[in-house]
Structures are given as structure tokens and as C-alpha cells.
Design an enzyme around this catalytic site. Structure first.
Site, short mmCIF file in Angstrom:
data_model
loop_
_atom_site.label_atom_id
_atom_site.label_comp_id
_atom_site.label_asym_id
_atom_site.label_seq_id
_atom_site.Cartn_x
_atom_site.Cartn_y
_atom_site.Cartn_z
N ASP A 1 -11.13 -9.06 1.41
CA ASP A 1 -10.42 -8.27 0.38
C ASP A 1 -9.19 -9.03 -0.11
OD1 ASP A 1 -12.10 -5.99 0.39
OD2 ASP A 1 -11.11 -5.27 2.21
N SER A 2 -8.79 -10.04 0.63
CA SER A 2 -7.59 -10.80 0.28
C SER A 2 -7.58 -11.22 -1.18
CB SER A 2 -7.52 -12.08 1.11
OG SER A 2 -6.99 -11.79 2.36
N ASP B 1 2.59 -14.85 -1.02
CA ASP B 1 1.13 -14.95 -1.01
C ASP B 1 0.51 -14.55 -2.36
OD1 ASP B 1 -1.33 -15.54 -0.02
OD2 ASP B 1 -1.43 -13.89 1.43
N HIS C 1 -3.16 -17.69 -0.07
CA HIS C 1 -3.98 -18.16 1.06
C HIS C 1 -5.47 -18.24 0.72
CE1 HIS C 1 -4.75 -13.86 2.25
NE2 HIS C 1 -5.85 -14.38 2.74
N1 ARG Z 1 -6.44 -12.16 5.23
C1 ARG Z 1 -7.55 -11.32 4.89
C2 ARG Z 1 -8.45 -12.02 3.88
O1 ARG Z 1 -8.36 -13.21 3.78
C3 ARG Z 1 -7.10 -9.95 4.46
C4 ARG Z 1 -6.75 -9.17 5.64
C5 ARG Z 1 -6.19 -7.85 5.31
N2 ARG Z 1 -6.02 -7.20 6.55
C6 ARG Z 1 -5.60 -5.96 6.70
N3 ARG Z 1 -5.60 -5.44 7.89
N4 ARG Z 1 -5.19 -5.27 5.65
O2 ARG Z 1 -9.35 -11.44 3.31
#
Ligand code: ARG
Length: 255
Positions: free
Chosen positions: A203-204, A116, A71
Site C-alpha cells: 500500500d506504500s 517519504d 521508499h
Molecule cells: N512500507 C510498506 C510498503 O512498502 C507500507 C507499510 C504500512 N504499514 C502499516 N502498518 N501501515 O508497502
């Protein structure tokens, strides 16, 4: 849940949005440590950690290939638009290593649910230690390390300094109580029932990792999604690296 899915889609469709989040100097560090509920990582502690210019994390799978989240990228093919920053905990350090991408490989069949993971090939190798990936489920348990330059609280700013924290494994059955849509085979959850410690936006793509039986760091997850950040009873969801390890390795060999 709906908002979360929307956020994921926004990130997938235009990672540019995340890039627009500026890397503010962390005057607020003492009040709000990065990751959520984390502390500062020491320089060199996690040498395989990479920050990607679209606002994601990643890890060095090889010295020339970064493993990140599907993503965080918008498809596969030649791509010279991403800059990887490595070798520093301080993104503004003069000694940061910055290398451009040449190609991106998004997980085949990725459609926004599960799968992902993605690979980014760099223009030059970076001479830093790599992070090996878990090839079977034997390390999909225990306490995990998380790290990143993402928000230190839900809705918070991206961070200048790398933050780290520890979160315990959460079973698919428990995680499904929070997220009925969880793809148990492809996703692994981690977090405290009381919340307070988690990865968050930005962090993703970064790694979730632990020590293997030989004492080496081994990657078991890729930061993927969650409902808000660090909320009680809503663990963080990570791509389950062991499930994709063979495909990741085979794909890396083609890049
Ligand atoms: N989708 C988020 C990003 O793009 C990461 C989210 C992680 N969330 C969590 N509650 N661990 O950075």
C-alpha cells in the site's frame, strides 16, 4: 522495529523485490478483504488511485504526475522502468489505463527516515480526476480514508481489487509511544487503538485522504511504514503531506 526498518530498506534499495510479489486473483477475498480490515472500493470511487509496477500505490497529483513514497523509488532522474496502472479497481481489467514513467524525483535529502515522498512523471497524461494535497495542517485530524492493492493481512498477498478502509488520526504524542523514532513534523499517524484496520505491505506510496470543507477529497498522508500491520497500539505511519506541500508543488513544476 528492527525488522521493519530492514523491510523499508529492502523496499528502497530494490523496489524490484516488491514487484516480485505477484497479483494473485483474490479467491480469498471473502476471507481477507484488502488493505487490512477493509472492503472493496467501487469502480470510479477513487479515480485518482494509481498502482505502480514496483508494487506500490500512488495518487494523481496532476494528470501526468503521480505522488508516491520515496521508499518506493531508488533515486531521481530519467526512469522509464515504472508502469502506472489507473482507472480501474481490478488490476486485471481490460479497461485498465497503463502508462510508463519518464522521470522520478525522490524527496531531496531522503535517507530512509521521514521525507517519504516522491514524484513520478508519466509519458502521457491520464484523463482522470486528480487528488489535491493538503497545504496546511488544518485537515490533519479526524477520520481518514485509506486505499490500496497491498496485503490484506500482515504477510499476506498483494490484491487484485482495490480495497478501502477508514482510520482515525493519532496524535504525534500517542504515536511516539509506539514509535520513539517518529519524525513528528514529517509524519502523521492513523489507526485504531485496538488495531484491525491499517495499510500494509504494497500500500506504500498510496494516499491517505479525507473530505475538505468543500466536500472534496484532499490528501493528508502517503502510506509509509508501521510495525507489522493493524497490530493493537501500533498505528500506521504516513508522510505528512501538508508539511511537504510547498516543496511537492515546486518540485512538480520542474518535472
Ligand atoms: N512500507 C510498506 C510498503 O512498502 C507500507 C507499510 C504500512 N504499514 C502499516 N502498518 N501501515 O508497502
Amino acid at each position: 522495529m528492527k525488522l521493519l526498518r530492514t523491510l523499508k530498506r529492502v523496499a528502497a534499495a530494490g523496489a524490484v523485490i516488491l514487484a516480485a510479489v505477484s497479483l494473485q486473483p483474490t479467491t480469498a477475498f471473502a476471507a481477507a478483504p484488502p488493505v487490512v480490515g477493509g472492503t472493496r472500493a467501487a469502480q470510479g470511487e477513487f479515480p485518482f488511485m494509481v498502482r505502480l509496477s514496483m508494487g506500490c500505490g500512488g495518487s494523481l497529483l496532476t494528470q501526468q504526475i503521480v505522488l508516491t513514497a520515496a521508499h518506493c523509488v531508488s533515486g531521481s532522474g530519467n526512469n522509464t522502468s515504472i508502469t502506472a496502472t489507473a482507472g480501474v479497481v481490478d488490476l486485471q481489467s481490460a479497461s485498465a489505463i497503463r502508462v510508463r514513467s519518464t522521470k522520478v524525483l525522490q524527496a531531496p535529502g531522503y535517507n530512509g527516515t521521514g521525507k517519504d515522498w516522491a514524484l513520478i512523471k508519466l509519458a502521457q497524461p491520464i484523463n482522470l480526476p486528480t487528488l489535491k494535497i493538503a497545504e496546511d495542517a488544518s485537515y490533519d485530524n479526524g477520520d481518514f480514508q485509506i486505499a490500496g492493492w497491498g496485503a490484506a493481512r500482515e504477510g499476506g498477498a498483494q490484491q487484485r481489487y482495490l480495497l478501502k478502509a477508514t482510520v482515525p488520526f493519532v496524535s504525534d504524542a500517542d504515536c511516539q509511544r509506539a514509535y520513539p523514532e517518529l519524525v513528528g513534523e514529517e509524519e502523521i499517524c492513523a489507526g485504531l487503538p485496538r488495531g484491525g484496520v491499517d495499510t500494509c505491505q504494497g500500500d506504500s506510496g498510496g494516499p491517505m485522504f479525507r473530505r475538505d470543507n468543500a466536500g472534496q477529497w484532499i490528501q493528508v498522508g502517503i502510506v509509509s511504514w508501521g510495525y507489522g500491520c493493524a497490530r493493537p497500539n501500533y498505528p500506521g505511519v504516513y508522510a505528512e503531506v501538508s508539511h511537504f506541500a510547498a516543496e511537492i508543488k515546486a518540485s512538480a513544476a520542474t518535472l
